[in-house]
Design a protein around this motif. Structure first.
Motif, PDB file in Angstrom:
ATOM      1  N   SER A   1       0.825  -1.203   0.000  1.00  0.00           N
ATOM      2  CA  SER A   1       0.000   0.000   0.000  1.00  0.00           C
ATOM      3  C   SER A   1       0.864   1.260   0.000  1.00  0.00           C
ATOM      4  CB  SER A   1      -0.924  -0.015   1.219  1.00  0.00           C
ATOM      5  OG  SER A   1      -1.733   1.124   1.247  1.00  0.00           O
ATOM      6  N   LEU A   2       1.971   1.206   0.742  1.00  0.00           N
ATOM      7  CA  LEU A   2       2.835   2.380   0.890  1.00  0.00           C
ATOM      8  C   LEU A   2       4.079   2.338   0.011  1.00  0.00           C
ATOM      9  CD1 LEU A   2       2.621   2.675   4.787  1.00  0.00           C
ATOM     10  CD2 LEU A   2       1.312   3.953   3.073  1.00  0.00           C
ATOM     11  N   GLY A   3       4.308   1.213  -0.671  1.00  0.00           N
ATOM     12  CA  GLY A   3       5.505   1.090  -1.500  1.00  0.00           C
ATOM     13  C   GLY A   3       6.776   1.004  -0.673  1.00  0.00           C
ATOM     14  N   LEU A   4       6.761   0.227   0.385  1.00  0.00           N
ATOM     15  CA  LEU A   4       7.918   0.085   1.276  1.00  0.00           C
ATOM     16  C   LEU A   4       8.732  -1.158   0.912  1.00  0.00           C
ATOM     17  CD1 LEU A   4       6.145   0.773   4.701  1.00  0.00           C
ATOM     18  CD2 LEU A   4       7.488   2.391   3.335  1.00  0.00           C
ATOM     19  N   GLY A   5       9.927  -1.229   1.452  1.00  0.00           N
ATOM     20  CA  GLY A   5      10.744  -2.434   1.341  1.00  0.00           C
ATOM     21  C   GLY A   5      11.179  -2.772  -0.069  1.00  0.00           C
ATOM     22  N   GLY A   6      11.297  -1.742  -0.905  1.00  0.00           N
ATOM     23  CA  GLY A   6      11.701  -1.981  -2.279  1.00  0.00           C
ATOM     24  C   GLY A   6      10.577  -2.462  -3.179  1.00  0.00           C
ATOM     25  N   LEU A   7       9.373  -2.579  -2.635  1.00  0.00           N
ATOM     26  CA  LEU A   7       8.217  -2.996  -3.438  1.00  0.00           C
ATOM     27  C   LEU A   7       7.651  -1.793  -4.184  1.00  0.00           C
ATOM     28  CD1 LEU A   7       6.316  -5.236  -0.867  1.00  0.00           C
ATOM     29  CD2 LEU A   7       7.778  -5.983  -2.753  1.00  0.00           C
ATOM     30  N   GLN A   8       7.224  -2.021  -5.406  1.00  0.00           N
ATOM     31  CA  GLN A   8       6.514  -0.972  -6.125  1.00  0.00           C
ATOM     32  C   GLN A   8       5.127  -0.839  -5.494  1.00  0.00           C
ATOM     33  OE1 GLN A   8       6.581  -1.329 -10.364  1.00  0.00           O
ATOM     34  NE2 GLN A   8       4.962   0.169 -10.655  1.00  0.00           N
ATOM     35  N   GLN A   9       4.722   0.394  -5.214  1.00  0.00           N
ATOM     36  CA  GLN A   9       3.406   0.629  -4.616  1.00  0.00           C
ATOM     37  C   GLN A   9       2.339  -0.009  -5.492  1.00  0.00           C
ATOM     38  OE1 GLN A   9       0.517   2.462  -5.456  1.00  0.00           O
ATOM     39  NE2 GLN A   9      -0.385   2.216  -3.444  1.00  0.00           N
ATOM     40  N   SER A  10       1.468  -0.787  -4.887  1.00  0.00           N
ATOM     41  CA  SER A  10       0.407  -1.468  -5.629  1.00  0.00           C
ATOM     42  C   SER A  10      -0.796  -1.680  -4.715  1.00  0.00           C
ATOM     43  CB  SER A  10       0.890  -2.825  -6.157  1.00  0.00           C
ATOM     44  OG  SER A  10      -0.202  -3.570  -6.680  1.00  0.00           O
ATOM     45  N   ASP A  11      -1.845  -0.891  -4.953  1.00  0.00           N
ATOM     46  CA  ASP A  11      -3.070  -1.081  -4.174  1.00  0.00           C
ATOM     47  C   ASP A  11      -3.686  -2.447  -4.457  1.00  0.00           C
ATOM     48  OD1 ASP A  11      -2.878   1.382  -2.934  1.00  0.00           O
ATOM     49  OD2 ASP A  11      -4.324   2.366  -4.245  1.00  0.00           O
ATOM     50  N   GLU A  12      -3.532  -2.942  -5.680  1.00  0.00           N
ATOM     51  CA  GLU A  12      -4.105  -4.248  -6.032  1.00  0.00           C
ATOM     52  C   GLU A  12      -3.455  -5.361  -5.208  1.00  0.00           C
ATOM     53  OE1 GLU A  12      -3.173  -1.911  -8.230  1.00  0.00           O
ATOM     54  OE2 GLU A  12      -5.103  -1.420  -9.170  1.00  0.00           O
ATOM     55  N   LYS A  13      -2.130  -5.323  -5.082  1.00  0.00           N
ATOM     56  CA  LYS A  13      -1.442  -6.344  -4.287  1.00  0.00           C
ATOM     57  C   LYS A  13      -1.720  -6.144  -2.795  1.00  0.00           C
ATOM     58  CE  LYS A  13       2.038  -7.496  -7.682  1.00  0.00           C
ATOM     59  NZ  LYS A  13       3.447  -7.484  -8.078  1.00  0.00           N
ATOM     60  N   ALA A  14      -1.871  -4.895  -2.374  1.00  0.00           N
ATOM     61  CA  ALA A  14      -2.245  -4.631  -0.984  1.00  0.00           C
ATOM     62  C   ALA A  14      -3.600  -5.277  -0.689  1.00  0.00           C
ATOM     63  CB  ALA A  14      -2.294  -3.126  -0.710  1.00  0.00           C
ATOM     64  N   VAL A  15      -4.561  -5.102  -1.594  1.00  0.00           N
ATOM     65  CA  VAL A  15      -5.890  -5.699  -1.415  1.00  0.00           C
ATOM     66  C   VAL A  15      -5.789  -7.215  -1.286  1.00  0.00           C
ATOM     67  CG1 VAL A  15      -8.052  -6.213  -2.634  1.00  0.00           C
ATOM     68  CG2 VAL A  15      -7.262  -3.862  -2.456  1.00  0.00           C
ATOM     69  N   LYS A  16      -4.970  -7.825  -2.136  1.00  0.00           N
ATOM     70  CA  LYS A  16      -4.802  -9.288  -2.090  1.00  0.00           C
ATOM     71  C   LYS A  16      -4.387  -9.728  -0.688  1.00  0.00           C
ATOM     72  CE  LYS A  16      -1.676 -12.914  -3.850  1.00  0.00           C
ATOM     73  NZ  LYS A  16      -1.421 -13.584  -2.611  1.00  0.00           N
ATOM     74  N   TRP A  17      -3.376  -9.065  -0.128  1.00  0.00           N
ATOM     75  CA  TRP A  17      -2.868  -9.483   1.179  1.00  0.00           C
ATOM     76  C   TRP A  17      -3.801  -9.069   2.301  1.00  0.00           C
ATOM     77  CZ3 TRP A  17      -0.053 -13.433   1.109  1.00  0.00           C
ATOM     78  CH2 TRP A  17       0.848 -13.659   0.067  1.00  0.00           C
ATOM     79  N   TYR A  18      -4.433  -7.897   2.204  1.00  0.00           N
ATOM     80  CA  TYR A  18      -5.424  -7.511   3.223  1.00  0.00           C
ATOM     81  C   TYR A  18      -6.572  -8.511   3.235  1.00  0.00           C
ATOM     82  CZ  TYR A  18      -3.293  -2.848   3.836  1.00  0.00           C
ATOM     83  OH  TYR A  18      -2.444  -1.811   4.113  1.00  0.00           O
ATOM     84  N   HIS A  19      -6.987  -8.944   2.055  1.00  0.00           N
ATOM     85  CA  HIS A  19      -8.095  -9.897   1.977  1.00  0.00           C
ATOM     86  C   HIS A  19      -7.705 -11.227   2.622  1.00  0.00           C
ATOM     87  CE1 HIS A  19     -11.242 -12.468   0.295  1.00  0.00           C
ATOM     88  NE2 HIS A  19     -11.961 -11.364   0.325  1.00  0.00           N
ATOM     89  N   GLU A  20      -6.498 -11.698   2.325  1.00  0.00           N
ATOM     90  CA  GLU A  20      -6.027 -12.955   2.933  1.00  0.00           C
ATOM     91  C   GLU A  20      -6.056 -12.854   4.462  1.00  0.00           C
ATOM     92  OE1 GLU A  20      -4.873 -15.924   1.537  1.00  0.00           O
ATOM     93  OE2 GLU A  20      -5.343 -15.233  -0.487  1.00  0.00           O
ATOM     94  N   ALA A  21      -5.505 -11.773   4.999  1.00  0.00           N
ATOM     95  CA  ALA A  21      -5.462 -11.598   6.459  1.00  0.00           C
ATOM     96  C   ALA A  21      -6.859 -11.368   7.032  1.00  0.00           C
ATOM     97  CB  ALA A  21      -4.532 -10.444   6.821  1.00  0.00           C
TER      98      ALA A  21
END
Length: 164
Positions: free
Chosen positions: A55-75
């Motif tokens: 969500s924030l583009g941390l840790g060398g990851l490209q910011q991606s709301d879509e990938k954030a949603v995937k992981w938020y949904h899993e949790a």
């Protein structure tokens, strides 16, 4: 243990790297590596952390709301209250490729609220106050949720109680 694939150890190693603890040099990139290993094995907190990092583009990851949603949904499916709140917020605004839906936002805010998540409780109060998200307008229920959030120190909820 982390190298042997134990999710809890992988998550813990990610935390150590994220905060530079245990004699390890702080490295968000290495934290992401270990969070991903643990998240793929179903570790709820690692899944939430990856959602935040994407969500924030941390840790060398490209910011991606879509990938954030995937992981938020899993949790969220595993009952993580902060992930449920974040997923609700994404539905409320239509972020991350999600179709905007106040009704789904309310569902996730309700799940998080049952676990004591103050921001979700505040948002439920707002939805009840205005009769949105499929909820019938109810000052009584709005006050109930504002009070729950206010008792946890939520300043906007405290303010809203002051104007009722």
């Amino acid at each position: 243990a982390a190298e042997n694939g134990q999710a809890v150890a992988q998550y813990n190693l990610g935390v150590f790297y994220n905060f530079g603890q245990g004699g390890l040099q702080k490295s968000e990139e290495k934290a992401v590596k270990w969070f991903l290993e643990a998240a793929e094995k179903g570790h709820m907190q690692a899944q939430f952390n990856l959602g935040v990092f994407y969500s924030l583009g941390l840790g060398g990851l490209q910011q991606s709301d879509e990938k954030a949603v995937k992981w938020y949904h899993e949790a969220s499916e595993k009952g993580h209250a902060d992930a449920q709140y974040n997923l609700g917020a994404f539905y409320e605004t239509g972020r991350g490729g999600l179709q905007q839906s106040d009704e789904k936002a309310v569902q996730w805010f309700h799940e998080a609220s049952k676990k004591g998540q103050a921001d979700a409780q505040y948002n439920l109060g707002v939805f009840y106050n205005f009769g949105q998200g499929g909820l019938q307008k109810s000052e009584e229920k709005a006050v109930k949720w504002f009070l729950e959030a206010a008792e946890k120190g939520h300043m906007q909820a405290q303010f809203n109680l002051g104007v009722f």
